[in-house]
Motif scaffolding. Structure first.
Motif, PDB file in Angstrom:
ATOM      1  N   TYR A  66       0.816  -1.217   0.000  1.00 33.17           N
ATOM      2  CA  TYR A  66       0.000   0.000   0.000  1.00 33.17           C
ATOM      3  C   TYR A  66       0.852   1.270   0.000  1.00 33.17           C
TER       4      TYR A  66
ATOM      5  N   PHE B 175      -3.864   0.818  -4.968  1.00 34.35           N
ATOM      6  CA  PHE B 175      -4.688   0.398  -3.828  1.00 34.35           C
ATOM      7  C   PHE B 175      -5.424  -0.902  -4.148  1.00 34.35           C
TER       8      PHE B 175
ATOM      9  N   SER C 185      -2.983  -3.873  -4.384  1.00 36.71           N
ATOM     10  CA  SER C 185      -2.524  -4.278  -3.056  1.00 36.71           C
ATOM     11  C   SER C 185      -3.616  -5.019  -2.305  1.00 36.71           C
ATOM     12  N   THR C 186      -4.854  -4.539  -2.433  1.00 39.76           N
ATOM     13  CA  THR C 186      -5.973  -5.168  -1.731  1.00 39.76           C
ATOM     14  C   THR C 186      -6.193  -6.600  -2.223  1.00 39.76           C
TER      15      THR C 186
ATOM     16  N   PHE D 266      -1.778  -0.070   5.912  1.00 38.43           N
ATOM     17  CA  PHE D 266      -3.215  -0.097   5.635  1.00 38.43           C
ATOM     18  C   PHE D 266      -3.824   1.295   5.797  1.00 38.43           C
TER      19      PHE D 266
ATOM     20  N   ASN E 164      -3.438   5.204   2.307  1.00 39.01           N
ATOM     21  CA  ASN E 164      -4.833   5.264   1.878  1.00 39.01           C
ATOM     22  C   ASN E 164      -5.538   6.519   2.382  1.00 39.01           C
TER      23      ASN E 164
END
Length: 371
Positions: free
Chosen positions: A203, A262, A265-266, A285, A289
């Motif tokens: 992230y 994002f 990565s998620t 996390f 973000n």
């Protein structure tokens, strides 16, 4: 960084309610407490074991995180502007102006000398490239948003140099991040994804695009107020209008890059979730973000979109919940010796040329306290 970032996010909500600003101040105060506590603990570590600071700055993993200390300072200045300026006199406005330039100078020295150590002495292999390689230059990625928020209270004679400096500093951060993006994508194509416990660190790649988007949109939006009409000897049209016309679309352009990192990565974290255990990478996390959400808030404000504002409010609630989850996991990890302990922390892997913790050091057989 994550606690300060949450405080900055709460200060810019498009949909507010009574007490929201107070909650933001609580996070800011907690951020200050944690910053001074951790600074004292790190100072104690290096005083008790002077060699540790050299090993830390030369460690192929830990050394990259020196830049995050300065990011934390940048976010504290950001929060002072958001929460304290309205309650203090002009002296604080002038103080923040001076602090901005001092902070920029320190960030430049860190970027130069820390990368000298990394390039000249460490030479990390390309196949291990991670977004964390950007971290020594990460302070420059918050200098742009810091410049934008300071301009709300600065007089024009101070705001104009800060605007120019903010664009210049952000340019360095974004350009270098773009280079690291290339290495990182090359690694993802030619090698496997990072091991599951390190995937939350992916992230970090969200931050450069997100915070640069904030800078372009915010500085562009304020250009009409800050720039003289004949700036750069342009008299046919107001220069501020041009800056806004180019800055806002450029910021929107970059936002989707951050969102793509994002999403990538998620998905990576989701498919490796069964093997993930807590490491300090989990804080990624939150901080990167937050930048993505703040950028979306700025874009929504410029476009006057209530829909974007409500989506950002929902994302803010999620990030606050994630902050609490990670904080609890962090405290639990320290309590159980899973992090911040020789041989356990993700930054204490055995590497060639590094002094590693032996069993005697861990048990401290000489009776001088923890290694």
């Amino acid at each position: 960084m994550s606690t300060g970032a949450i405080a900055t996010l709460l200060s810019q909500q498009p949909n507010s309610f009574d007490g929201l600003r107070t909650i933001g101040k609580v996070f800011f105060i907690l951020d200050l407490v944690l910053f001074f506590l951790f600074s004292a603990l790190m100072t104690t570590r290096f005083v008790l074991n002077p060699k540790a600071i050299t090993r830390s700055l030369h460690h192929p993993h830990e050394s990259f995180f020196f830049g995050t200390y300065w990011v934390s300072i940048g976010l504290i200045l950001y929060c002072i502007q958001q929460y304290a300026v309205d309650s203090c006199g002009p002296w604080l406005v002038k103080t923040l102006e001076i602090c901005f330039w001092i902070f920029a100078g320190c960030a430049l020295l860190v970027a130069i000398f820390q990368y000298h150590v990394i390039f000249d002495l460490e030479s990390p292999p390309i196949h291990d490239a991670l977004p964390a390689w950007i971290l020594p230059l990460y302070p420059f990625l918050v200098l742009g948003p810091l410049a934008a928020t300071l301009e709300y209270s600065q007089p024009r004679e101070a705001a104009l140099p800060i605007m120019i400096g903010g664009i210049m500093f952000q340019g360095l951060g974004w350009t270098f991040a773009l280079i690291i993006y290339t290495l990182y994508i090359t690694r993802l194509i030619s090698e496997q994804l990072p091991e599951e416990s390190k995937r939350p660190g992916m992230y970090v790649a969200v931050g450069p695009a997100a915070y640069t988007s904030i800078t372009l949109v915010s500085l562009g939006s304020q250009a009409q107020k800050v720039l003289p009409d004949d700036f750069l000897s342009i008299t046919s049209v107001p220069t501020g209008d041009l800056w806004k016309a180019f800055g806002v679309p450029a910021g929107i352009f970059l936002w989707l890059i951050g969102f793509w990192f994002f999403a990538l990565s998620t998905v990576s974290v989701f498919f490796g979730i069964r093997k993930i255990y807590f490491t300090l990478n989990w804080w990624a996390f939150v901080f990167p973000n937050v930048g993505l959400v703040i950028a979306a808030i700025q874009i929504g404000n410029v476009l006057k979109s209530k829909a974007i504002g409500w989506v950002c409010s929902g994302a803010t609630i999620v990030l606050v919940i994630v902050w609490f989850v990670v904080a609890v996991a962090n405290v639990r990890g320290v309590w159980k010796g899973q992090v911040c302990w020789p041989g356990k922390d993700e930054d204490m892997e055995d590497v060639d040329g590094q002094e590693t913790a032996t069993e005697a050091e861990v048990m401290n057989l000489d009776g001088q306290g923890p290694a």
